[in-house]
Design a protein around this motif. Structure first.
Motif, PDB file in Angstrom:
ATOM      1  N   ALA A 285      15.601 -22.398  -4.649  1.00 38.31           N
ATOM      2  CA  ALA A 285      15.694 -20.938  -4.557  1.00 38.31           C
ATOM      3  C   ALA A 285      16.356 -20.365  -5.805  1.00 38.31           C
ATOM      4  CB  ALA A 285      16.462 -20.533  -3.307  1.00 38.31           C
ATOM      5  N   ALA A 286      17.387 -21.040  -6.288  1.00 40.84           N
ATOM      6  CA  ALA A 286      18.130 -20.558  -7.449  1.00 40.84           C
ATOM      7  C   ALA A 286      17.323 -20.636  -8.741  1.00 40.84           C
ATOM      8  CB  ALA A 286      19.430 -21.342  -7.604  1.00 40.84           C
ATOM      9  N   ARG A 287      16.218 -21.373  -8.717  1.00 40.75           N
ATOM     10  CA  ARG A 287      15.331 -21.399  -9.887  1.00 40.75           C
ATOM     11  C   ARG A 287      14.654 -20.034 -10.088  1.00 40.75           C
ATOM     12  NH1 ARG A 287      14.995 -25.169 -13.619  1.00 40.75           N
ATOM     13  NH2 ARG A 287      12.765 -25.622 -13.454  1.00 40.75           N
ATOM     14  N   ILE A 288      14.639 -19.235  -9.027  1.00 40.78           N
ATOM     15  CA  ILE A 288      14.082 -17.886  -9.102  1.00 40.78           C
ATOM     16  C   ILE A 288      15.245 -16.927  -9.340  1.00 40.78           C
ATOM     17  CG2 ILE A 288      12.775 -16.108  -7.869  1.00 40.78           C
ATOM     18  CD1 ILE A 288      11.561 -18.381  -6.164  1.00 40.78           C
ATOM     19  N   PRO A 289      15.315 -16.272 -10.485  1.00 37.27           N
ATOM     20  CA  PRO A 289      16.455 -15.414 -10.803  1.00 37.27           C
ATOM     21  C   PRO A 289      16.762 -14.395  -9.704  1.00 37.27           C
ATOM     22  CG  PRO A 289      15.066 -15.682 -12.731  1.00 37.27           C
ATOM     23  CD  PRO A 289      14.324 -16.304 -11.589  1.00 37.27           C
ATOM     24  N   GLY A 290      18.040 -14.338  -9.336  1.00 33.72           N
ATOM     25  CA  GLY A 290      18.500 -13.408  -8.315  1.00 33.72           C
ATOM     26  C   GLY A 290      18.606 -13.999  -6.929  1.00 33.72           C
ATOM     27  N   MET A 291      17.945 -15.107  -6.675  1.00 28.07           N
ATOM     28  CA  MET A 291      17.944 -15.712  -5.342  1.00 28.07           C
ATOM     29  C   MET A 291      19.116 -16.668  -5.144  1.00 28.07           C
ATOM     30  SD  MET A 291      14.144 -16.612  -4.019  1.00 28.07           S
ATOM     31  CE  MET A 291      12.848 -15.395  -4.031  1.00 28.07           C
ATOM     32  N   ARG A 292      19.599 -16.716  -3.913  1.00 27.95           N
ATOM     33  CA  ARG A 292      20.555 -17.722  -3.481  1.00 27.95           C
ATOM     34  C   ARG A 292      20.025 -18.375  -2.207  1.00 27.95           C
ATOM     35  NH1 ARG A 292      26.377 -15.267  -2.538  1.00 27.95           N
ATOM     36  NH2 ARG A 292      25.178 -14.213  -0.907  1.00 27.95           N
ATOM     37  N   GLY A 293      20.322 -19.640  -2.027  1.00 25.40           N
ATOM     38  CA  GLY A 293      20.013 -20.318  -0.780  1.00 25.40           C
ATOM     39  C   GLY A 293      21.279 -20.459   0.034  1.00 25.40           C
ATOM     40  N   ILE A 294      21.273 -19.962   1.259  1.00 27.27           N
ATOM     41  CA  ILE A 294      22.462 -19.935   2.116  1.00 27.27           C
ATOM     42  C   ILE A 294      22.194 -20.698   3.402  1.00 27.27           C
ATOM     43  CG2 ILE A 294      24.073 -18.459   3.384  1.00 27.27           C
ATOM     44  CD1 ILE A 294      24.309 -18.115   0.385  1.00 27.27           C
ATOM     45  N   TYR A 295      23.066 -21.642   3.744  1.00 24.56           N
ATOM     46  CA  TYR A 295      22.925 -22.390   4.996  1.00 24.56           C
ATOM     47  C   TYR A 295      23.111 -21.444   6.180  1.00 24.56           C
ATOM     48  CZ  TYR A 295      24.035 -25.689   8.753  1.00 24.56           C
ATOM     49  OH  TYR A 295      24.055 -26.387   9.946  1.00 24.56           O
TER      50      TYR A 295
END
Length: 232
Positions: free
Chosen positions: A187-197
């Motif tokens: 997800a973080a490879r896409i600028p602005g995105m975060r992956g949240i558990y």
């Protein structure tokens, strides 16, 4: 523990397969991952259709010169990919996933399907016997490592080459904590995105169902709404 992108694993060498890569959501995710430099495989029941979709994605602006986007039939894509995203319509979800049990054995499977119905009052969540789409996938793929993610990402935003950043959080539901880091890193490879558990698979129903609310928000405000988690 606060979110810290510097602690995420390096996933740049992973090959990402998109089952349903000829649909809007699948094409959008494929474009963004390819734009980030991932090797991307587009899957379809028709290898020819997948190859055509891959060619169209590879021709979009914003991709690196060495972008690697190819297409093939679903089984071949599952066999060749490290991470496989399921982005098919809900009505074909069970049959598609069940047919791919063998090539998906041992693979990381990311399900982003939302079981929704539509009537004159708008979208609404459908009841799923297993509890959610991702729980259905997990039941059909006992040898795979399954999680839910990317359920709330707007397809038009993903597909728009003029948009550099997509500022939202990707909610990740899984039984395996290791998968959280891997999928969050993608997800973080896409600028602005975060992956949240966001909890175990049993918590995925409300994540999938919330897409109906987002569709209503988008219609009312003519937007492409996403989710951002505060204080993390």
């Amino acid at each position: 523990m606060a979110y810290d992108a510097s602690e995420l694993p390096d996933v740049s060498g992973l090959t990402v397969g998109i089952i349903g890569g000829t649909g809007d959501q699948g094409r959008g995710l494929a474009y963004r991952f390819a734009r980030a430099g991932q090797r991307v495989l587009i899957g379809s029941r028709s290898a020819e259709r997948a190859a055509q979709s891959a060619k169209e994605i590879a021709a979009l602006p914003g991709l690196p010169a060495d972008a690697d986007v190819t297409g093939n039939d679903n089984a071949s894509v599952c066999a060749d990919a490290d991470v496989v995203v399921i982005a098919v319509p809900w009505d074909g979800h069970a049959a598609t996933v069940a047919a791919l049990r063998e090539p998906l054995a041992g693979k990381i499977v990311v399900d982003c399907v939302n079981p929704l119905g539509f009537d004159k009052q708008g979208p609404y969540a459908l009841r799923v016997e297993e509890g959610s789409a991702v729980q259905q996938a997990a039941a059909l793929l006992p040898e795979s490592r399954v999680c839910a993610a990317f359920n709330h990402v707007s397809a038009p935003l993903l597909a728009n080459p003029e948009i550099d950043r997509i500022d939202l959080d990707v909610l990740i539901c899984t039984e395996e904590r290791e998968l959280v880091g891997i999928v969050a890193a993608l997800a973080a490879r896409i600028p602005g995105m975060r992956g949240i558990y966001a909890g175990r698979l049993r918590n995925a129903h409300q994540v999938e169902a919330f897409t109906a609310n987002l569709i209503a928000i988008n219609k009312r405000y003519r937007a492409h709404a996403g989710v951002r988690i505060t204080d993390v």
